[in-house]
Design a protein around this motif. Sequence first.
Motif, PDB file in Angstrom:
ATOM      1  N   LYS A   1     -23.082  43.401 -22.438  1.00 21.28           N
ATOM      2  CA  LYS A   1     -24.206  42.469 -22.582  1.00 21.28           C
ATOM      3  C   LYS A   1     -24.362  41.605 -21.338  1.00 21.28           C
ATOM      4  O   LYS A   1     -25.486  41.337 -20.896  1.00 21.28           O
TER       5      LYS A   1
ATOM      6  N   HIS B   1     -27.635  41.795 -18.967  1.00 19.22           N
ATOM      7  CA  HIS B   1     -28.361  40.539 -18.778  1.00 19.22           C
ATOM      8  C   HIS B   1     -28.621  40.271 -17.299  1.00 19.22           C
ATOM      9  O   HIS B   1     -29.757  40.002 -16.894  1.00 19.22           O
TER      10      HIS B   1
ATOM     11  N   ALA C   1     -22.275  33.352 -16.590  1.00 13.22           N
ATOM     12  CA  ALA C   1     -22.901  33.244 -17.903  1.00 13.22           C
ATOM     13  C   ALA C   1     -22.131  32.263 -18.773  1.00 13.22           C
ATOM     14  O   ALA C   1     -20.897  32.212 -18.738  1.00 13.22           O
TER      15      ALA C   1
ATOM     16  N   LEU D   1     -27.400  33.235 -22.026  1.00  8.79           N
ATOM     17  CA  LEU D   1     -26.577  34.253 -22.675  1.00  8.79           C
ATOM     18  C   LEU D   1     -25.290  33.612 -23.155  1.00  8.79           C
ATOM     19  O   LEU D   1     -24.648  32.862 -22.430  1.00  8.79           O
TER      20      LEU D   1
END
Length: 229
Positions: free
Chosen positions: A23, A27, A144, A188
């Motif tokens: 992920k 992203h 993130a 995120l």
Amino acid sequence: MSTIQKIGILGGTFDPPHNGHLKLAIHFARLLHLDELLLIPSGEPWQKGSGITPAEIRFQLTEAAGIDLTKALQYLKIPTQVGIDRIEIERAGPSYSIDTAKSLRERYGPETNLIWLTGVDSLIHLPSWNTWQNLFSYMNFAVASRPNYDLATEMSPEISKTLEKHQTLDLRALEITPYGLIYIDESLSVDLSSTDLRNRLKTSDRNLIESDQIPSHTLQIITKLGLYQ
């Protein structure tokens, strides 16, 4: 759109790789318009202690995760190419990020934008990395947010000074600058951990772990080889 080649670098022990890694990769591939994304399993992760799965098996697990990552990028129409890199596994001795940064800079040249992708938990612990301050001479950082990590309250004075010097709020600046910047993205938030997943794989919860947590091809190898029991 920038014509500078943009390479995202996602390093880690990958013991095992999980969907949090994917992920984060997806992203930033979309956000930064990455041309290429390298997953780099560490060879000898010197901060992890003993009990680490052998490097070749972790590389195999990461290759399998790369299959799922490539399929996801294709489905989302994100034209980022995925590579699984042996650079740290083939280098003898402890895996230091600074050595990887230097080698990748030599490989891709001075103009290529190298962007290290990571979570805010790694940024908080960056001062524990070998010659960490030199990393900014070779690459950028895209960071993130993660649940349960509050950068404002947990960062050390060293990181605070580093952010004053290197942080940018301008995503465009990160895209066109080859190295030396930190961009923190708070859109995120992934709450998965290899340590937690390993612990669950050793319990009766093992059969409850599905492909929403570990990439399906990786999970197939874990099951086939009987890993983490």
